[in-house]
Design a protein around this motif. Structure first.
Motif, PDB file in Angstrom:
ATOM      1  N   THR A  29       0.919  -1.187   0.095  1.00 49.35           N
ATOM      2  CA  THR A  29       0.089   0.015   0.170  1.00 49.35           C
ATOM      3  C   THR A  29       0.744   1.160  -0.103  1.00 49.35           C
ATOM      4  OG1 THR A  29      -0.047   0.231   2.371  1.00 49.35           O
ATOM      5  CG2 THR A  29      -1.752  -1.339   1.273  1.00 49.35           C
ATOM      6  N   PRO A  30       0.402   2.290  -0.696  1.00 46.48           N
ATOM      7  CA  PRO A  30       1.248   3.641  -0.654  1.00 46.48           C
ATOM      8  C   PRO A  30       1.593   4.006   0.936  1.00 46.48           C
ATOM      9  CG  PRO A  30      -0.554   3.762  -2.099  1.00 46.48           C
ATOM     10  CD  PRO A  30      -0.976   2.487  -1.425  1.00 46.48           C
ATOM     11  N   LYS A  31       0.755   3.839   1.883  1.00 45.84           N
ATOM     12  CA  LYS A  31       1.139   4.049   3.175  1.00 45.84           C
ATOM     13  C   LYS A  31       2.113   3.196   3.838  1.00 45.84           C
ATOM     14  CE  LYS A  31      -0.709   5.402   7.889  1.00 45.84           C
ATOM     15  NZ  LYS A  31      -1.879   5.769   8.435  1.00 45.84           N
ATOM     16  N   ALA A  32       2.117   2.038   3.511  1.00 44.83           N
ATOM     17  CA  ALA A  32       3.153   1.167   3.943  1.00 44.83           C
ATOM     18  C   ALA A  32       4.515   1.640   3.263  1.00 44.83           C
ATOM     19  CB  ALA A  32       2.888  -0.237   3.478  1.00 44.83           C
ATOM     20  N   MET A  33       4.282   1.854   2.017  1.00 48.57           N
ATOM     21  CA  MET A  33       5.565   2.188   1.169  1.00 48.57           C
ATOM     22  C   MET A  33       6.176   3.616   1.858  1.00 48.57           C
ATOM     23  SD  MET A  33       7.836   1.415  -1.053  1.00 48.57           S
ATOM     24  CE  MET A  33       6.872   0.212  -2.112  1.00 48.57           C
ATOM     25  N   ALA A  34       5.503   4.474   2.246  1.00 48.54           N
ATOM     26  CA  ALA A  34       5.829   6.070   2.772  1.00 48.54           C
ATOM     27  C   ALA A  34       6.413   5.408   4.113  1.00 48.54           C
ATOM     28  CB  ALA A  34       4.586   7.013   2.893  1.00 48.54           C
ATOM     29  N   ALA A  35       5.819   4.505   4.911  1.00 46.00           N
ATOM     30  CA  ALA A  35       6.520   4.374   6.202  1.00 46.00           C
ATOM     31  C   ALA A  35       7.700   3.851   5.972  1.00 46.00           C
ATOM     32  CB  ALA A  35       5.649   3.412   6.764  1.00 46.00           C
ATOM     33  N   MET A  36       8.032   2.761   5.197  1.00 44.16           N
ATOM     34  CA  MET A  36       9.277   2.295   4.920  1.00 44.16           C
ATOM     35  C   MET A  36      10.400   3.300   4.463  1.00 44.16           C
ATOM     36  SD  MET A  36       8.474  -1.870   3.773  1.00 44.16           S
ATOM     37  CE  MET A  36       7.564  -1.246   2.449  1.00 44.16           C
ATOM     38  N   GLN A  37      10.105   4.118   3.555  1.00 46.38           N
ATOM     39  CA  GLN A  37      10.722   5.274   2.881  1.00 46.38           C
ATOM     40  C   GLN A  37      11.201   6.400   3.975  1.00 46.38           C
ATOM     41  OE1 GLN A  37       8.285   6.211  -0.163  1.00 46.38           O
ATOM     42  NE2 GLN A  37       9.269   4.914  -1.853  1.00 46.38           N
TER      43      GLN A  37
END
Length: 244
Positions: free
Chosen positions: A19-27
């Motif tokens: 998900t975009p939110k999961a990607m943003a958290a990792m980034q």
């Protein structure tokens, strides 16, 4: 200065299903922590991050390491395949932060679970009430798992089985099949998905009566239909009661 912990469900592992939110958290994290296999899945698109990997059965130590990193002011993403709150790392991470009386913030970010990913590949088997049961008795007594299988069968639930078979648990699935055959007909549709949405993906639709003859391992999710499940145009569908 305290950092923060994200417990991230990374779905099947491919970038398309994060998900975009999961990607943003990792980034936005300084460190990505997790089981080595999961780390290897995200490294190609998070190559600039610091990684902390560990092997299986190291969950407590992994969470303790994540907490120590966060105490130094770092933002850490602890990753799980599928959804972190379904047989993942969310629960143990929250418990360890509490056990140490820490004020580190823990945010759980959902991901696409194995059941959801597998169901989409099979058709629509989860259109009505369903139960998710893990056949691993590493942390749950086998007697409890048997009780839950009977409850799901008697309730006419569609049943999604996680961890159906391993090298040391070769008979658990056969027992589960025998239990569910007490409540469902042998011709009940069953979906088998290996490596859902990954490179080695395989799907198969069979029946509950034939399930013991199928090749199933720890990378497999098994979805067993109920009395309302049919095969429609080579897809599993559990009818919900719409009038067509």
């Amino acid at each position: 200065m305290n950092g923060k912990i994200y417990v991230v469900g990374m779905g099947p592992g491919g970038q398309d299903h994060i998900t975009p939110k999961a990607m943003a958290a990792m980034q936005g994290s300084d460190v990505i922590a997790g089981y080595k296999t999961y780390i290897d899945l995200v490294k190609p698109f998070l190559a600039d991050k610091e990684f902390a990997s560990s092997g299986m059965k190291k969950e407590v130590a992994r969470c303790e390491e994540v907490l120590e990193l966060a105490k130094t002011g770092k933002t850490v993403s602890l990753i799980s395949s599928g959804d972190a709150g379904i047989y993942g790392m969310a629960g143990i991470m929250i418990e360890i932060v509490d056990a140490q009386n820490s004020d580190i913030e823990v945010e759980v970010i959902p991901g696409i679970s194995a059941s959801i990913a597998s169901a989409s590949l099979l058709g629509a088997p989860l259109m009505n009430d369903f139960a998710t049961i893990s056949l691993s008795d590493l942390l749950t007594p086998w007697e409890v798992i048997i009780k839950r299988l009977h409850a799901a069968g008697s309730g006419d639930f569609v049943v999604s089985l996680y961890n159906p078979r391993s090298k040391t648990r070769v008979k658990h699935l056969d027992t589960a099949i025998d239990i569910l055959l007490e409540y469902q007909k042998p011709e009940t549709p069953v979906g088998i998905v290996k490596h859902a949405m990954r490179e080695l993906q395989e799907t198969q639709i069979t029946t509950l009566g034939n399930l013991k003859n199928c090749d199933i391992d720890m990378f497999t999710t098994v979805i067993i239909g109920n009395s309302q499940t049919n095969v429609v145009n080579n897809k599993m569908v559990t009818t919900r009661g719409y009038h067509i």
